[in-house]
Design a protein around this motif. Structure first.
Motif, PDB file in Angstrom:
ATOM      1  N   LYS A  32     -82.754 -39.011  31.707  1.00 21.73           N
ATOM      2  CA  LYS A  32     -82.460 -39.137  33.135  1.00 21.73           C
ATOM      3  C   LYS A  32     -82.257 -37.778  33.802  1.00 21.73           C
ATOM      4  CE  LYS A  32     -79.266 -41.547  36.259  1.00 21.73           C
ATOM      5  NZ  LYS A  32     -78.134 -42.497  36.299  1.00 21.73           N
ATOM      6  N   TYR A  33     -81.576 -36.868  33.100  1.00 18.85           N
ATOM      7  CA  TYR A  33     -81.243 -35.564  33.690  1.00 18.85           C
ATOM      8  C   TYR A  33     -82.038 -34.403  33.079  1.00 18.85           C
ATOM      9  CZ  TYR A  33     -77.583 -38.154  35.958  1.00 18.85           C
ATOM     10  OH  TYR A  33     -76.909 -39.077  36.726  1.00 18.85           O
ATOM     11  N   GLN A  34     -83.054 -34.730  32.286  1.00 16.60           N
ATOM     12  CA  GLN A  34     -83.918 -33.718  31.667  1.00 16.60           C
ATOM     13  C   GLN A  34     -83.102 -32.646  30.937  1.00 16.60           C
ATOM     14  OE1 GLN A  34     -86.199 -32.560  35.114  1.00 16.60           O
ATOM     15  NE2 GLN A  34     -87.620 -34.259  34.854  1.00 16.60           N
ATOM     16  N   LEU A  35     -82.231 -33.096  30.060  1.00 12.81           N
ATOM     17  CA  LEU A  35     -81.376 -32.175  29.303  1.00 12.81           C
ATOM     18  C   LEU A  35     -82.148 -31.654  28.094  1.00 12.81           C
ATOM     19  CD1 LEU A  35     -78.078 -34.286  29.396  1.00 12.81           C
ATOM     20  CD2 LEU A  35     -78.862 -32.539  31.025  1.00 12.81           C
ATOM     21  N   PRO A  36     -82.332 -30.337  27.983  1.00 19.29           N
ATOM     22  CA  PRO A  36     -83.157 -29.774  26.913  1.00 19.29           C
ATOM     23  C   PRO A  36     -82.399 -29.491  25.609  1.00 19.29           C
ATOM     24  CG  PRO A  36     -82.517 -28.043  28.408  1.00 19.29           C
ATOM     25  CD  PRO A  36     -81.951 -29.330  28.962  1.00 19.29           C
ATOM     26  N   PHE A  37     -81.106 -29.727  25.605  1.00 15.40           N
ATOM     27  CA  PHE A  37     -80.297 -29.375  24.446  1.00 15.40           C
ATOM     28  C   PHE A  37     -79.889 -30.625  23.652  1.00 15.40           C
ATOM     29  CE2 PHE A  37     -77.837 -29.284  28.372  1.00 15.40           C
ATOM     30  CZ  PHE A  37     -76.883 -30.262  28.133  1.00 15.40           C
ATOM     31  N   VAL A  38     -79.270 -30.388  22.524  1.00 14.85           N
ATOM     32  CA  VAL A  38     -78.886 -31.437  21.585  1.00 14.85           C
ATOM     33  C   VAL A  38     -77.640 -32.177  22.080  1.00 14.85           C
ATOM     34  CG1 VAL A  38     -78.110 -31.845  19.204  1.00 14.85           C
ATOM     35  CG2 VAL A  38     -79.802 -30.071  19.671  1.00 14.85           C
ATOM     36  N   LEU A  39     -77.701 -33.507  22.032  1.00 15.63           N
ATOM     37  CA  LEU A  39     -76.527 -34.350  22.274  1.00 15.63           C
ATOM     38  C   LEU A  39     -76.239 -35.112  20.990  1.00 15.63           C
ATOM     39  CD1 LEU A  39     -77.262 -35.855  25.816  1.00 15.63           C
ATOM     40  CD2 LEU A  39     -75.763 -33.930  25.242  1.00 15.63           C
ATOM     41  N   LEU A  40     -74.991 -35.082  20.558  1.00  9.14           N
ATOM     42  CA  LEU A  40     -74.605 -35.715  19.306  1.00  9.14           C
ATOM     43  C   LEU A  40     -73.626 -36.848  19.541  1.00  9.14           C
ATOM     44  CD1 LEU A  40     -74.097 -32.520  17.134  1.00  9.14           C
ATOM     45  CD2 LEU A  40     -76.120 -33.993  17.251  1.00  9.14           C
ATOM     46  N   SER A  41     -73.770 -37.876  18.718  1.00 10.54           N
ATOM     47  CA  SER A  41     -72.919 -39.052  18.799  1.00 10.54           C
ATOM     48  C   SER A  41     -71.798 -38.963  17.763  1.00 10.54           C
ATOM     49  CB  SER A  41     -73.766 -40.308  18.553  1.00 10.54           C
ATOM     50  OG  SER A  41     -72.968 -41.455  18.617  1.00 10.54           O
ATOM     51  N   ASP A  42     -70.576 -39.024  18.233  1.00  8.21           N
ATOM     52  CA  ASP A  42     -69.373 -38.961  17.390  1.00  8.21           C
ATOM     53  C   ASP A  42     -68.537 -40.209  17.672  1.00  8.21           C
ATOM     54  OD1 ASP A  42     -67.331 -37.987  15.738  1.00  8.21           O
ATOM     55  OD2 ASP A  42     -66.517 -36.675  17.287  1.00  8.21           O
ATOM     56  N   PRO A  43     -69.060 -41.408  17.308  1.00  6.09           N
ATOM     57  CA  PRO A  43     -68.428 -42.667  17.719  1.00  6.09           C
ATOM     58  C   PRO A  43     -66.995 -42.861  17.221  1.00  6.09           C
ATOM     59  CG  PRO A  43     -70.118 -43.089  16.071  1.00  6.09           C
ATOM     60  CD  PRO A  43     -70.218 -41.641  16.453  1.00  6.09           C
ATOM     61  N   GLN A  44     -66.674 -42.324  16.075  1.00  9.54           N
ATOM     62  CA  GLN A  44     -65.313 -42.457  15.540  1.00  9.54           C
ATOM     63  C   GLN A  44     -64.409 -41.295  15.945  1.00  9.54           C
ATOM     64  OE1 GLN A  44     -64.885 -45.423  14.038  1.00  9.54           O
ATOM     65  NE2 GLN A  44     -67.057 -45.671  14.452  1.00  9.54           N
ATOM     66  N   GLY A  45     -64.973 -40.304  16.618  1.00  3.30           N
ATOM     67  CA  GLY A  45     -64.188 -39.145  17.038  1.00  3.30           C
ATOM     68  C   GLY A  45     -63.799 -38.227  15.891  1.00  3.30           C
ATOM     69  N   GLN A  46     -64.515 -38.297  14.779  1.00  4.88           N
ATOM     70  CA  GLN A  46     -64.159 -37.487  13.604  1.00  4.88           C
ATOM     71  C   GLN A  46     -64.335 -35.993  13.861  1.00  4.88           C
ATOM     72  OE1 GLN A  46     -66.929 -39.523  11.058  1.00  4.88           O
ATOM     73  NE2 GLN A  46     -65.311 -40.719  10.089  1.00  4.88           N
ATOM     74  N   VAL A  47     -65.443 -35.621  14.500  1.00  3.18           N
ATOM     75  CA  VAL A  47     -65.678 -34.195  14.758  1.00  3.18           C
ATOM     76  C   VAL A  47     -64.736 -33.708  15.860  1.00  3.18           C
ATOM     77  CG1 VAL A  47     -67.383 -32.479  15.508  1.00  3.18           C
ATOM     78  CG2 VAL A  47     -68.032 -34.288  13.903  1.00  3.18           C
ATOM     79  N   ARG A  48     -64.483 -34.561  16.829  1.00  6.12           N
ATOM     80  CA  ARG A  48     -63.511 -34.237  17.883  1.00  6.12           C
ATOM     81  C   ARG A  48     -62.154 -33.906  17.251  1.00  6.12           C
ATOM     82  NH1 ARG A  48     -63.300 -34.977  23.258  1.00  6.12           N
ATOM     83  NH2 ARG A  48     -65.323 -35.994  23.315  1.00  6.12           N
ATOM     84  N   LYS A  49     -61.745 -34.688  16.256  1.00  3.58           N
ATOM     85  CA  LYS A  49     -60.474 -34.426  15.551  1.00  3.58           C
ATOM     86  C   LYS A  49     -60.565 -33.145  14.739  1.00  3.58           C
ATOM     87  CE  LYS A  49     -59.274 -39.272  15.183  1.00  3.58           C
ATOM     88  NZ  LYS A  49     -59.607 -40.443  14.389  1.00  3.58           N
TER      89      LYS A  49
END
Length: 153
Positions: free
Chosen positions: A83-100
């Motif tokens: 939708k926004y033509q983002l050229p960079f990597v987006l990662l999914s952290d559904p459990q928030g493990q990397v956020r922690k």
């Protein structure tokens, strides 16, 4: 928040194309601007992502890759990136493990926080920025730090 001078913890998450992305795969190749954001396609997060998009060429010139992380799923990321033509990597952290792992604080103890890290080629955190209310400052601050790192080399 992790402090500058701390080794950046390695992790593996799925990108928008359902492929595994490992932070360590970029080590010795590129600096990394790792940014955590609350949710795809919301006002502040869209403004932040589009600001990273608009400056993406500057990040590339500085030898850096931009990587965004939120708890949204890969389908949501794919839609958001398209939708926004983002050229960079987006990662999914559904459990928030990397956020922690990166000790990203929550807003009001409830909402996933917004934080940006600049990680050098050796895998060290060189800069950490936490601001819930000023998402666009993350982009300019990260560029400034990358420019300073380039001058030190």
């Amino acid at each position: 928040m992790l402090k500058p001078g701390t080794p950046a913890p390695d992790f593996a998450l799925q990108n928008a194309q359902n492929q595994t992305f490992r932070l360590s795969d970029l080590r010795d190749k590129k600096s990394i601007v790792l940014y955590f954001y609350p949710k795809d396609d919301t006002r502040g997060c869209t403004a932040e992502a589009c600001s990273f998009r608009d400056q993406y060429e500057v990040f590339q010139e500085q030898g850096a890759e931009v990587v965004g992380v939120s708890s949204d799923g890969t389908d949501s990321h794919q839609s958001f990136a398209t939708k926004y033509q983002l050229p960079f990597v987006l990662l999914s952290d559904p459990q928030g493990q990397v956020r922690k792992l990166y000790d990203v604080p929550k807003t009001l103890g409830l909402i996933p926080g917004r934080a940006t890290y600049v990680i050098d080629k050796k895998g060290m955190v060189r800069y950490a920025f936490n601001s819930q209310l000023k998402p666009l400052e993350h982009v300019q601050n990260a560029i400034k730090i990358l420019q300073e790192l380039a001058q030190q080399q």
